[in-house]
Motif scaffolding. Structure first.
Motif, short mmCIF file in Angstrom:
data_model
loop_
_atom_site.label_atom_id
_atom_site.label_comp_id
_atom_site.label_asym_id
_atom_site.label_seq_id
_atom_site.Cartn_x
_atom_site.Cartn_y
_atom_site.Cartn_z
N ALA A 22 0.84 -0.96 -0.02
CA ALA A 22 0.20 0.01 -0.19
C ALA A 22 1.01 1.39 0.08
O ALA A 22 2.14 1.23 0.42
CB ALA A 22 -0.92 -0.10 1.19
N VAL A 23 0.12 2.33 -0.31
CA VAL A 23 1.07 3.66 -0.46
C VAL A 23 0.25 4.54 0.39
O VAL A 23 -1.13 4.76 0.39
CB VAL A 23 1.04 4.11 -1.77
N LEU A 24 0.77 5.30 1.80
CA LEU A 24 0.17 6.20 2.22
C LEU A 24 0.43 7.33 1.65
O LEU A 24 1.60 8.03 1.23
CB LEU A 24 0.86 6.43 3.74
N VAL A 25 -0.72 8.34 1.43
CA VAL A 25 -0.67 9.47 0.63
C VAL A 25 -0.95 10.84 1.71
O VAL A 25 -2.06 10.56 2.13
CB VAL A 25 -1.56 9.56 -0.82
N VAL A 26 -0.22 11.79 1.72
CA VAL A 26 -0.47 12.71 2.57
C VAL A 26 -0.68 14.17 1.87
O VAL A 26 0.42 14.49 1.34
CB VAL A 26 0.61 13.05 3.73
N GLY A 34 4.26 1.11 2.28
CA GLY A 34 3.74 0.36 3.35
C GLY A 34 3.19 -1.06 3.15
O GLY A 34 2.87 -1.30 1.80
N VAL A 35 2.97 -1.56 4.01
CA VAL A 35 2.22 -3.00 3.72
C VAL A 35 1.03 -3.13 4.97
O VAL A 35 1.19 -2.78 6.11
CB VAL A 35 3.17 -4.19 4.16
N GLY A 42 -13.76 -1.98 11.08
CA GLY A 42 -13.46 -0.84 11.72
C GLY A 42 -12.39 -0.12 11.03
O GLY A 42 -12.05 1.06 11.33
N GLY A 43 -11.32 -0.63 10.34
CA GLY A 43 -10.06 -0.13 9.83
C GLY A 43 -9.09 -1.24 9.40
O GLY A 43 -9.48 -2.20 9.16
N PHE A 44 -7.66 -0.77 9.52
CA PHE A 44 -6.62 -1.64 9.20
C PHE A 44 -5.25 -1.27 9.63
O PHE A 44 -5.40 -0.09 10.26
CB PHE A 44 -6.60 -1.54 7.67
N PHE A 45 -4.27 -1.96 9.59
CA PHE A 45 -3.25 -1.68 10.34
C PHE A 45 -2.04 -1.49 9.10
O PHE A 45 -1.81 -2.77 8.27
CB PHE A 45 -2.88 -2.60 11.27
N LEU A 46 -1.51 -0.33 8.92
CA LEU A 46 -0.56 -0.02 8.03
C LEU A 46 0.91 -0.04 8.62
O LEU A 46 1.01 0.92 9.38
CB LEU A 46 -0.91 1.14 7.02
N ALA A 47 1.72 -0.90 8.18
CA ALA A 47 3.35 -0.80 8.65
C ALA A 47 3.87 -0.20 7.54
O ALA A 47 3.80 -0.54 6.47
CB ALA A 47 3.74 -2.41 8.90
N LEU A 48 4.69 0.96 8.01
CA LEU A 48 5.34 1.68 7.06
C LEU A 48 6.83 1.13 6.65
O LEU A 48 7.34 0.73 7.70
CB LEU A 48 5.54 3.06 7.34
N LYS A 49 7.34 1.23 5.45
CA LYS A 49 8.71 0.46 5.27
C LYS A 49 9.78 1.37 5.68
O LYS A 49 10.77 0.72 6.28
CB LYS A 49 8.68 0.49 3.67
N PRO A 85 1.89 3.66 16.54
CA PRO A 85 2.83 3.15 17.08
C PRO A 85 4.17 3.49 16.06
O PRO A 85 3.98 3.87 14.91
CB PRO A 85 2.67 1.56 17.01
N ALA A 86 5.47 3.30 16.59
CA ALA A 86 6.49 3.43 15.51
C ALA A 86 6.66 2.87 14.27
O ALA A 86 6.27 1.54 14.14
CB ALA A 86 7.90 3.02 16.29
N ALA A 87 6.62 3.50 13.18
CA ALA A 87 6.78 3.14 11.76
C ALA A 87 5.52 2.32 11.53
O ALA A 87 5.37 1.27 10.55
CB ALA A 87 7.89 2.03 11.53
N ALA A 88 4.14 2.82 12.04
CA ALA A 88 2.92 2.02 11.58
C ALA A 88 1.95 3.03 11.67
O ALA A 88 2.07 4.14 12.27
CB ALA A 88 2.76 0.98 12.23
N LEU A 89 0.67 2.64 11.15
CA LEU A 89 -0.51 3.53 11.34
C LEU A 89 -1.66 2.77 11.43
O LEU A 89 -1.73 1.88 10.50
CB LEU A 89 -0.46 4.47 9.97
N ALA A 90 -2.31 2.52 12.42
CA ALA A 90 -3.77 1.90 12.63
C ALA A 90 -4.67 2.92 12.09
O ALA A 90 -4.54 4.14 12.34
CB ALA A 90 -3.90 1.75 13.92
N SER A 91 -5.66 2.68 11.14
CA SER A 91 -6.19 3.68 10.49
C SER A 91 -7.76 3.18 10.61
O SER A 91 -8.21 2.21 10.31
CB SER A 91 -5.91 4.11 9.17
N ARG A 92 -8.92 4.32 10.59
CA ARG A 92 -10.29 3.76 10.43
C ARG A 92 -10.32 4.32 9.05
O ARG A 92 -10.24 5.54 8.35
CB ARG A 92 -10.71 4.75 11.53
N SER A 93 -11.13 3.43 8.40
CA SER A 93 -11.38 3.93 6.91
C SER A 93 -12.56 4.81 7.16
O SER A 93 -13.34 4.55 7.85
CB SER A 93 -11.92 2.57 6.26
#
Length: 103
Positions: A22-26, A34-35, A42-49, A85-93
């Motif tokens: 996946a790609v996080l776009v800001v 990321g992955v 309720g959402g997903f967990f995105l670990a950034l590379k 958390p460090a190098a990750a993003l838990a997100s609500r869609s």
């Protein structure tokens, strides 16, 4: 205070493990690879590379695609962070838009 460490975690939704690039776009200009490691209703967990400072006060989207075997669908999700958390993003869609890939 007694605690039961063997007690299963109570979650609102069942989490499903996955490994999906996946790609996080800001703010429609900054991109971070990321992955997605799990997802639920309720959402997903995105670990950034790579751990970087990400300005989370801007509009955030997550882009990913499903394998061509299932039609090659590409998705872009408006998201908002809820745990960092460090190098990750838990997100609500918040919104999911899918478009069929022509690749």
């Amino acid at each position: 205070m007694p605690t039961n460490i063997n007690k299963p975690k109570q979650r609102r939704y069942i989490r499903y493990p996955i490994e999906l690039a996946a790609v996080l776009v800001v703010d429609n200009r900054l991109k971070f690879d990321g992955v997605i490691l799990d997802f639920c209703l309720g959402g997903f967990f995105l670990a950034l590379k790579s751990p970087e400072q990400i300005p989370l006060d801007k509009a955030i989207k997550v882009q990913f695609s499903i394998a061509a075997a299932t039609g090659g669908e590409q998705y872009e999700i408006d998201a908002r962070p809820c745990i960092l958390p460090a190098a990750a993003l838990a997100s609500r869609s918040t919104t999911c838009r899918g478009t069929h890939s022509t690749r």
